[in-house]
Every structure is written in structure tokens, then in C-alpha cells.
Design an enzyme around this catalytic site. Structure first.
Site, short mmCIF file in Angstrom:
data_model
loop_
_atom_site.label_atom_id
_atom_site.label_comp_id
_atom_site.label_asym_id
_atom_site.label_seq_id
_atom_site.Cartn_x
_atom_site.Cartn_y
_atom_site.Cartn_z
N GLN A 128 55.77 107.31 22.73
CA GLN A 128 54.90 106.54 21.63
C GLN A 128 53.88 107.39 21.49
O GLN A 128 52.79 107.55 22.28
CB GLN A 128 54.58 105.23 22.48
CG GLN A 128 53.77 104.33 21.13
CD GLN A 128 53.49 103.12 21.61
OE1 GLN A 128 52.36 102.85 22.35
NE2 GLN A 128 53.96 101.92 21.05
N GLY A 129 53.72 107.57 20.35
CA GLY A 129 52.42 108.47 19.66
C GLY A 129 51.70 107.58 18.75
O GLY A 129 51.62 107.84 17.63
N SER A 152 48.07 106.14 20.07
CA SER A 152 46.81 106.25 20.25
C SER A 152 46.34 107.76 19.88
O SER A 152 46.77 108.56 20.15
CB SER A 152 46.52 105.94 21.70
OG SER A 152 46.74 104.67 22.16
N GLU A 200 56.59 95.17 22.14
CA GLU A 200 55.84 95.79 23.22
C GLU A 200 55.22 94.96 24.10
O GLU A 200 55.22 94.78 25.31
CB GLU A 200 55.01 97.05 22.73
CG GLU A 200 54.38 97.94 24.03
CD GLU A 200 53.55 98.93 23.59
OE1 GLU A 200 53.55 99.19 22.36
OE2 GLU A 200 52.99 99.80 24.51
C1 FAD Z 1 49.26 103.26 31.29
C2 FAD Z 1 48.81 103.46 29.88
C3 FAD Z 1 49.95 104.01 29.18
C4 FAD Z 1 49.71 103.78 27.80
N1 FAD Z 1 50.73 104.53 27.09
C5 FAD Z 1 50.40 104.87 25.63
C6 FAD Z 1 51.47 105.52 24.93
O1 FAD Z 1 52.45 105.76 25.29
N2 FAD Z 1 51.28 105.61 23.59
C7 FAD Z 1 50.09 105.26 23.04
O2 FAD Z 1 49.89 105.48 21.78
N3 FAD Z 1 49.03 104.94 23.72
C8 FAD Z 1 49.12 104.42 25.13
N4 FAD Z 1 48.05 103.93 25.88
C9 FAD Z 1 46.86 103.94 25.44
C10 FAD Z 1 46.58 102.56 25.14
O3 FAD Z 1 46.88 101.89 23.99
C11 FAD Z 1 44.84 102.52 24.69
O4 FAD Z 1 44.37 103.14 25.92
C12 FAD Z 1 44.37 101.06 24.53
O5 FAD Z 1 44.75 100.53 23.04
C13 FAD Z 1 42.81 101.26 24.48
O6 FAD Z 1 42.28 102.24 23.65
P1 FAD Z 1 41.09 103.06 24.37
O7 FAD Z 1 41.88 103.84 25.58
O8 FAD Z 1 40.83 103.89 23.32
O9 FAD Z 1 39.96 102.15 24.65
P2 FAD Z 1 38.95 101.57 23.56
O10 FAD Z 1 39.30 101.17 22.23
O11 FAD Z 1 37.88 102.88 23.24
O12 FAD Z 1 38.12 100.68 24.23
C14 FAD Z 1 37.19 100.59 25.25
C15 FAD Z 1 36.47 99.23 25.68
O13 FAD Z 1 36.01 98.55 24.53
C16 FAD Z 1 36.78 97.49 24.31
N5 FAD Z 1 36.78 96.88 23.10
C17 FAD Z 1 37.32 97.73 21.86
N6 FAD Z 1 37.35 97.24 20.81
C18 FAD Z 1 36.93 95.81 21.00
C19 FAD Z 1 37.00 94.65 20.38
N7 FAD Z 1 36.99 94.59 18.86
N8 FAD Z 1 36.58 93.49 20.98
C20 FAD Z 1 36.42 93.37 22.21
N9 FAD Z 1 36.53 94.27 23.07
C21 FAD Z 1 36.61 95.81 22.36
C22 FAD Z 1 38.39 97.44 25.14
O14 FAD Z 1 38.71 96.32 25.50
C23 FAD Z 1 37.53 98.28 26.32
O15 FAD Z 1 37.23 97.65 27.31
C24 FAD Z 1 48.52 104.07 27.12
C25 FAD Z 1 47.10 103.53 28.19
C26 FAD Z 1 47.67 103.41 29.32
C27 FAD Z 1 46.47 102.97 30.03
#
Ligand code: FAD
Length: 390
Positions: A128-129, A131, A246
Site C-alpha cells: 500500500q502506497g 502515506s 482495511e
Molecule cells: C506498522 C505500520 C504499518 C504501516 N503500513 C502502511 C502501509 O503499508 N502503507 C501506508 O501507506 N502507510 C502505512 N502506515 C502508515 C500509517 O497509516 C500512518 O503512520 C498513520 O496514518 C499515522 O500517520 P503519521 O505516522 O504520519 O502520524 P501523524 O499523522 O503525523 O500523527 C502524529 C500524532 O498526531 C495525532 N493526530 C494527527 N492528526 C490528528 C487529529 N486530526 N486529531 C487528533 N489527533 C491527531 C496522531 O493520532 C498521532 O498521535 C503504517 C504504519 C505502521 C505503524
């Protein structure tokens, strides 16, 4: 819907149980962590065995190569699969759990005919691409862009956290096709062939010493227009279909596995005499009740998905509670294991290294597929109908 199991369900259970009892030991244990080529071979070979025996895509409609089982037998399948300790879906997760279902719901006949059989037979692995470094929770801010040139899209940008992208053949890719439109309206969902110039995959190292996920760098990568799912700039709607799979039904296998994790925790506690502690027994009882309740809600979600074709938004509640329960169970296991977990050694029947690995892995559940804070926002807005915050 009546979720009580009937005679046909029990007959299916007996057949499946016999097959799993014969095949799981023959397939053997997974390769050691870190050997991803071997892991891909192990997982796809198991998928092929499931396919040949008629147990691939049990929930997928028959017209798309699945078994089209009634919902009670889908649940029996999950229960028996967990009971037998059959191999985790692993590299086949994205293809089977959300890319394939998205193609069934939104793809063209050509896309379905080409991709669905390959996914079911374990011949193609998907990642999945979605993020990006600046687009996680706020996924619609994504900046990877696709420019239409003739009958192709030319794609440039960077993705991050793509699980198992280093062994993937295809990627469900979100791109921006209209930079001037409001952010939710300029996104398109594409099928990216990972084996082409312009696609560079860099594995990332995590706290457990493993490389579960990767960065993907795209430089003039090509996607034919016929590899677009849904209309151009309608990708946000398609994305929500993918995310519902998902966050909804995709976790069902994990949820039923929590039960086995809890039972093995009890077995270890009994061997280590920790079971004499009434506080521990009380915690196990509470967790067992929560796992049972979550399994019931999951059964309901699967029933809804069966009726409507896509899981309901209640999947957010399931995903949220599953993440927390998984962390509570692995945390308790670490405490029962004590020094064995810290030292990564065996104590009685308990593998301390595995307990520590499971604990570290559980930390990601409250982030992956949308963080717990985001799930709470979704529950508030889409299930409870509360107003959006300013
Ligand atoms: C094990 C694992 C596998 C993954 N696999 C994939 C994958 O295959 N493909 C892919 O595309 N992505 C993948 N991801 C990415 C995942 O979807 C993102 O890490 C996730 O959506 C959070 O985004 P971020 O890491 O940028 O954190 P951020 O969005 O930067 O969030 C940082 C913090 O701020 C909080 N926050 C942000 N916005 C809000 C809001 N509006 N209200 C309240 N709190 C908020 C969040 O809850 C978090 O605590 C994976 C992540 C993990 C950990």
C-alpha cells in the site's frame, strides 16, 4: 442474521479442521525474522495450497474466483484457522484483505480478470502506497503527483511506511492528479507495477531490528490509464472503500488470534506458578470477556459487509478496541515472562524473545491503518453523529 452454527457449518468445520491438521504441520514454521525472500516464498506457497484446496478468498464472491461462503462459514473458517495456528497471511495481507476487495468493488472487468486470480493463487504480492512524510493522518494532503501523458500517468514523489513493499509486485498507489482542486477532490487511485525503472524501494529498520516497512521513491514511474481504479480525481471515494476493508473486516483474523494468545498466556502462567496470583486471574478473566465481546462485534461487521458489499464505519471501533486489547495482552505476557522476556531466553515453555517481539509489534497497532485518535474522531463523527471540531 442468525449467527448460530448449523449442521452444514459444522460439516464445513470438520472438513477444514481435518485439512488444516494435515497441512499446517507439513508446511512447517515460518523462516527466521529478517529473511524476506524466504518469507515471501513461504507465504505465497501456503496461499497456493489454500487455493488448490478451495480455501482461498472464502469471503470473495464465486464470480471473482472466491469460495463465496455464507457468513457463518466465513466465521468458522477464521476460528479454525486460528485454532490450527495456520500461517499468518503476512505478505498476502494487502492483496487479499483490501486491494483485491477494492478491485471487486470498484475495479474494471479487465483489472479484476488480471489481478484477482493472481492474488488468490499467491502469484502476486501487493503493498500500500498511501502515506507520505507529510501526509499520514491527514492523508488527503498527499503530494505524490501523476501527470497524464497520452495513455499513461507519469508519477513522481515519495511514499513511506509501505509494509513489505520490498517483496511486492503491485502497489495500491494514491496520487494527486489535480493540484488546483480542493485536496480531497484531486486524488486518484492507481495500480503501480513495482518492477519498473523509476521505482526505488528502501527498507526501514524498526525497534525490533527488523525491516517491516519501506520508503518508496518514484521518479517518472509509469502507470497505464487502464491501471486507474475509479475515475480520475475520484480517488478519495475509492480510498474510503479500501480503508473500510482495511479497518473493518481485515482485522478479523487478528482478533480471533487474540483468544489463542490469551490461552497460551494462561498455559505459561500455570507452568510458571504465576497462576496462583488472584490479581493475574482477574486480569485474564477481564481480557477474555473483552476478546469475546470484540469477536461478537466483528461477527456483526462481517455480516454487514456481506449484506452491503463494504464494511460499515463501525470498523473504526473494532480496529480501535483490537489495538488496545492486543497491547494489553502482550503487556501482560511480558509481565508473566519477566526476566525471560527481558533476556530473550526460554523459561519453561515460554519463549521470552517471542514475547518481547510480540510486545514491540503490538505498539504499532494503535498507529497503523489510522491512529487511535483518528479512529476516535471517525467514531465521533460518522457513528455518533457528533459535530466536527473547528
Ligand atoms: C506498522 C505500520 C504499518 C504501516 N503500513 C502502511 C502501509 O503499508 N502503507 C501506508 O501507506 N502507510 C502505512 N502506515 C502508515 C500509517 O497509516 C500512518 O503512520 C498513520 O496514518 C499515522 O500517520 P503519521 O505516522 O504520519 O502520524 P501523524 O499523522 O503525523 O500523527 C502524529 C500524532 O498526531 C495525532 N493526530 C494527527 N492528526 C490528528 C487529529 N486530526 N486529531 C487528533 N489527533 C491527531 C496522531 O493520532 C498521532 O498521535 C503504517 C504504519 C505502521 C505503524
Amino acid at each position: 442474521m442468525d449467527l448460530a452454527y448449523g449442521a452444514e457449518d459444522e460439516q464445513f468445520r470438520a472438513e477444514l479442521r481435518a485439512w488444516l491438521d494435515a497441512e499446517v504441520p507439513v508446511h512447517g514454521p515460518p523462516p527466521p525474522p529478517g529473511d524476506w525472500a524466504a518469507r515471501r516464498a513461504y507465504d505465497t506457497a501456503w496461499q497456493r495450497k489454500l487455493y488448490d484446496a478451495g480455501y482461498a478468498g472464502v469471503a470473495w464472491p464465486r464470480e471473482f474466483g472466491g469460495r463465496g461462503l455464507p457468513v457463518t462459514q466465513q466465521l468458522v473458517y477464521l476460528e479454525e484457522y486460528a485454532r490450527a495456528g495456520a500461517p499468518y497471511v503476512s505478505v498476502n495481507f494487502v492483496g487479499l484483505m483490501h486491494a483485491g476487495p477494492t478491485l471487486i468493488a470498484e475495479g474494471t472487468d479487465e483489472q479484476r480478470a488480471f489481478h484477482l486470480p493472481k492474488i488468490l493463487r499467491g502469484e502476486s504480492v501487493w503493498c500500500q502506497g498511501f502515506s507520505e512524510p507529510q501526509a499520514g493522518s491527514d492523508l488527503a494532503s498527499l503530494q505524490t503527483n501523476a501527470r497524464r501523458v497520452g495513455d499513461e500517468y507519469v508519477v513522481n514523489g515519495q511514499k513511506i511506511w509501505s509494509t513489505r513493499a520490498h517483496v511486492a509486485d503491485y502497489c495500491e498507489l494514491l496520487v494527486r492528479t489535480d493540484p488546483d482542486a480542493p485536496k480531497h477532490r484531486g486524488i486518484t487511485w492507481l495500480i503501480l507495477d513495482m518492477h519498473q525503472p523509476g521505482v526505488e524501494v528502501r527498507p526501514m529498520r524498526t525497534i525490533d531490528g527488523e525491516s517491516h516497512f519501506c520508503e518508496i521513491f518514484l521518479t517518472d514511474a509509469r502507470v497505464p490509464v487502464r491501471g486507474r481504479v475509479g475515475a480520475e480525481n475520484d480517488g478519495w471515494r475509492v480510498t474510503n472503500v479500501t480503508l473500510r476493508f482495511e479497518r473493518g473486516t481485515a482485522f478479523a483474523q487478528h482478533i480471533i488470534t487474540l483468544r489463542s494468545q490469551l490461552r497460551s498466556l494462561v498455559a505459561h502462567a500455570q507452568r510458571l506458578t504465576a497462576w496462583g496470583d488472584p490479581g493475574l486471574r482477574e486480569q485474564v478473566g477481564r481480557l477474555e470477556a473483552h476478546v469475546d465481546a470484540l469477536w461478537r462485534i466483528t461477527q456483526r461487521g462481517i455480516t454487514e459487509a456481506e449484506a452491503t458489499g463494504t464494511p460499515a464505519p463501525s470498523g473504526s471501533a473494532v480496529k480501535l478496541r483490537f489495538s488496545e486489547l492486543s497491547q494489553e495482552i502482550t503487556d501482560l505476557t511480558m509481565r508473566v515472562a519477566g526476566r525471560a522476556a527481558l533476556g530473550g531466553v526460554r523459561d519453561g515453555g515460554l519463549d521470552g524473545a517471542e514475547a518481547a517481539r510480540d510486545y514491540l509489534w503490538s505498539l504499532q497497532y494503535t498507529i497503523a491503518a489510522g491512529t487511535s485518535q483518528i479512529q476516535r474522531n471517525l467514531i465521533a463523527e460518522r457513528i455518533l453523529g457528533m459535530p466536527r471540531s473547528a
